[in-house]
Write an enzyme that holds these catalytic residues in place. Structure first.
Site, PDB file in Angstrom:
ATOM      1  CG  HIS A 108      -0.871  -0.331   5.994  1.00  0.00           C
ATOM      2  ND1 HIS A 108      -1.558   1.287   6.459  1.00  0.00           N
ATOM      3  CD2 HIS A 108      -0.198  -0.319   5.093  1.00  0.00           C
ATOM      4  CE1 HIS A 108      -1.073   1.635   5.277  1.00  0.00           C
ATOM      5  NE2 HIS A 108      -0.387   1.094   4.379  1.00  0.00           N
ATOM      6  CG  HIS A 276       2.182   1.238  -4.996  1.00  0.00           C
ATOM      7  ND1 HIS A 276       2.691   2.655  -4.510  1.00  0.00           N
ATOM      8  CD2 HIS A 276       1.862   1.106  -3.448  1.00  0.00           C
ATOM      9  CE1 HIS A 276       2.673   2.981  -3.322  1.00  0.00           C
ATOM     10  NE2 HIS A 276       2.160   2.012  -2.527  1.00  0.00           N
TER      11      HIS A 276
END
Length: 737
Positions: A108, A276
């Site tokens: 992020h 993920h």
């Protein structure tokens, strides 16, 4: 990761009327009030304040790039590995390992980068500051950074937050069994939020109405230069566009937003599938979090989103998804589970749309984040896009059978994600830097320095070439002014002004440019000197300035640093470089098509990306106008009777009250200056030109250079600012901006 039309940055006014009837809500300066409350359309010159020493707490002479090279990287890795599994009661580690949390933090931080203007990214440690520290997509990353404080405290000045934030995710994956492509240190910390980044016009978190205004439902019409589908998200809504759980529609948003981060389809799929593979999302209850860090009470000490739940009861995104049965280990289980089940939609405990295997498939196969319980795997709408979208599906199906290819592509994409905003490889530091290079790094082969005798010979050849002052200076400016400090791309080094796409840019006047290139290449080939084309371009600009200064009565020598290299077309990513094309160049009075803001705002943004101060911008405008450096050889803004001479005439005539300015009859955004007594037309000018007479701050600067005793100062300051632009990309010799 899920927990997660052009517009330069201009401050927004607060326009709600006060109870007193005043049309503006004015706050004291300590609460954020300013002149911009009253005059919201004024250009924002604070973007050009270039004095970081004022807020930098480090001692004079401290150089982070020197300090980090004394860092014991092996010991740092050992300390980090120990920290990863040392769970803290105040914020327990999921699955006994903080690695997935650190990966999300790094992702992020780096993922805010956008290729259109080069802004965002992890390179300045901006995730520590507003607004990023309080974005809804960054819930709980305040905890991740606080968990890293013992390491930052231990290594102090040898390790910046900017480096540590992205190193943490990289090392976490290595700790969990993944072989990364390497890592580069070298990101210095900044000490205040960036105020020059436009994140969107919406005034509420997760809003999207303004960035898609006029798109008529076309999700590829996201406002430029934005890189996210919603205010406060890194990329896209993981539940689907506007919360609609449609994997095919979500793929459109994914492709658009990741593309704006310079990622192609393979890189995008690799990042989502690879990222993920680790960890989980958090939406275990319907508890509403407290205020974000910037709005949290003092006693929370910089942490936000407080609620009674930690550990298994944590709420971050509201999605409660664990993707694999090995969330702290690198393997191919994400794809095995994605393709090994059919999926049905259901709601998380917090009410978010997500997916689970049909018919209770893979029940009790996935560990709980805390304790010994088991549950079923789950997927996000955007995860299903990796299977259901035809393009992503073709890519990921192959990886299902060839996991080694996924590992290779993920390693490359992850390295690109973390380093895309670092600029040239000369800025990469430390023992983990890979020897391999990639096209996206804009590699420039090393050039050779020139002797003083060589420089003198070449300057003589350029002066005798028949090229005009305007041709020489304009070409050097076009090459060097492609630089942008945001991601340290562009500039004269590499000589890419003669390559596509720069050779064909409208702003570069291709026909005229081709003539100059041909003449300079002729000099390069006939001189008998091993000189790069890039050096010749800059040296030519210097010759033009010295000639113009001499014509004005000043005998000067413009400083020149040789050693630039020449890149080839094969070393140049045409699509990536296309984003450097100027939409406007106020320094040459060029305005492209389709701009939705006046040229003066574009100028301020351009000057900021060139890392110029307001005085530097001002003196460059005046000097280039005096030399007649305009697009299309226009007379617009050439406020002198002796174009081609380096005089301060531009400022003298701009501040002359004997000249009266009025909009041109054609109503084309230009202005006509007439003699106040006779009505005779003297000059024409642009909005950019009149800005330096109308804006109070810029007029103050213009007056300095218009004064009778400032002729020498004007020439000296112009040359200094010119050299700053020419050398802005010279990281190879330690001179970069």
């Amino acid at each position: 990761m899920p927990e997660a039309t052009e517009h330069p940055p201009i401050g927004e006014a607060q326009t709600e009327p006060a109870q007193s009837g005043c049309p503006m809500v004015i706050k004291p300066p300590v609460e954020g009030g300013s002149n911009r409350d009253w005059w919201p359309n004024a250009v924002n010159l604070k973007m050009l304040q270039k004095d970081p020493e004022v807020i930098d707490p480090m001692d004079e002479g401290y150089d982070y790039r020197e300090a980090v090279q004394t860092l014991d990287v092996d010991q740092l890795a050992r300390d980090f590995d120990e920290l990863c599994t040392n769970s803290q009661d105040w914020w327990p580690a999921d699955f006994g390992h903080y690695g997935p949390l650190f990966i999300r933090m790094s992702w992020h931080a780096a993922g805010t980068y956008r290729v259109q203007d080069g802004r965002g990214g992890a390179g300045k440690g901006m995730q520590r500051f507003a607004p990023l520290n309080s974005w809804p997509d960054n819930v709980s990353l305040d905890k991740a950074r606080r968990l890293l404080w013992p390491l930052k405290k231990k290594y102090g000045k040898k390790l910046s937050w900017s480096d540590l934030i992205v190193y943490a995710g990289n090392r976490a994956m290595e700790n969990m069994g993944f072989k990364t492509a390497g890592f580069a240190f070298g990101r210095p910390d900044y000490w205040e939020p960036e105020e020059d980044v436009y994140w969107g016009a919406e005034h509420e978190w997760l809003g999207s109405q303004d960035r898609y205004a006029g798109a008529n439902g076309d999700r590829t019409k996201l406002e430029n230069p934005l890189g996210a589908s919603h205010m406060g998200l890194i990329y896209v809504n993981p539940e689907g566009p506007e919360g609609n759980p449609d994997p095919i529609a979500a793929a459109i948003d994914i492709r658009e937003t990741f593309g704006r981060m310079a990622m192609n389809d393979v890189e995008t799929a690799a990042l989502i599938v690879g990222g993920h593979t680790f960890g989980k999302t958090h939406g275990a209850t319907d508890i509403v979090n407290g205020p974000e860090p910037e709005a949290a009470p003092l006693e929370q000490m910089g942490l936000g989103w407080s609620n009674p739940g930690v550990g298994i009861d944590t709420v971050s995104s509201g999605l409660e998804v664990t993707w694999t049965h090995t969330p702290t280990k690198w393997d191919n289980s994400f794809l095995e589970i994605l393709y090994g089940n059919e999926w049905e939609l259901f709601k998380s405990p917090a009410g978010a749309n997500q997916w689970r295997p049909k018919d209770n498939g893979w029940a009790n196969s996935v560990p709980m984040a805390q304790g010994t319980g088991k549950t079923h795997p789950a997927m996000l709408t955007t995860d299903l896009s990796m299977r259901m979208d035809p393009i992503y599906g073709e890519i990921t199906r192959r990886w299902l059978d060839h996991p080694e290819e996924l590992a290779e592509e993920y390693a490359k994409a992850w390295f690109k994600l973390l380093h895309r905003d670092m600029g040239p490889v000369q800025r990469y530091l430390g023992p983990l830097v890979p020897t391999q290079t990639w096209l996206w790094q804009d590699i420039v082969p090393a050039g050779k320095p020139l002797s003083d005798a060589d420089v003198a010979t070449l300057k003589g050849a350029i002066a005798d070439s028949g090229l005009t002052v305007q041709q020489l200076v304009s070409t050097a400016w076009k090459a060097a002014s492609s630089f942008r400090i945001s991601d340290m791309r562009g500039g004269a080094n590499g000589g890419r002004i003669r390559l596509q796409p720069q050779l064909g840019w409208e702003s570069n006047e291709p026909d005229e440019l081709a003539q100059v290139i041909s003449k300079l290449e002729e000099i390069q080939g006939s001189s008998g000197i091993d000189v790069s084309f890039a050096d010749l371009v800059v040296l030519g600009g210097n010759v033009g300035i010295e000639t113009a200064a001499k014509a004005a009565g000043f005998d000067i020598e413009v400083p020149f640093s040789s050693g630039r290299g020449d890149a080839t077309q094969e070393q140049t990513d045409v699509e990536a470089f296309s984003y450097l094309e100027p939409k406007a160049d106020g320094f040459r009075n060029y305005v492209g098509k389709g701009l939705n803001l006046p040229a003066e705002y574009q100028l301020i943004d351009q000057a900021n990306l060139l890392n110029l101060s307001a005085p530097q911008m001002t003196v460059l405008i005046g000097g280039l106008r005096a030399l007649g450096i305009t697009h299309g050889d226009s007379k617009l803004g050439v406020l002198t009777d002796t174009p081609g001479q380096l005089t301060n005439d531009y400022f003298v005539n701009l501040t002359d009250m004997g000249v009266k300015w009025a909009p041109a009859p054609a109503d084309d955004g230009t202005y006509v200056g007439t003699d106040r007594d006779t009505g005779e037309v003297k000059y024409t000018a642009s909005r950019v030109d009149l800005l330096f007479g109308s804006n109070s701050q810029l007029r103050a600067l213009a007056e300095v250079y218009a004064e009778d005793d400032s002729r020498d100062k004007f020439v000296k300051d112009f040359v200094a600012a010119w050299v700053n632009v020419m050398d802005a990309d010279r990281y190879d010799i330690g001179k970069g901006a």
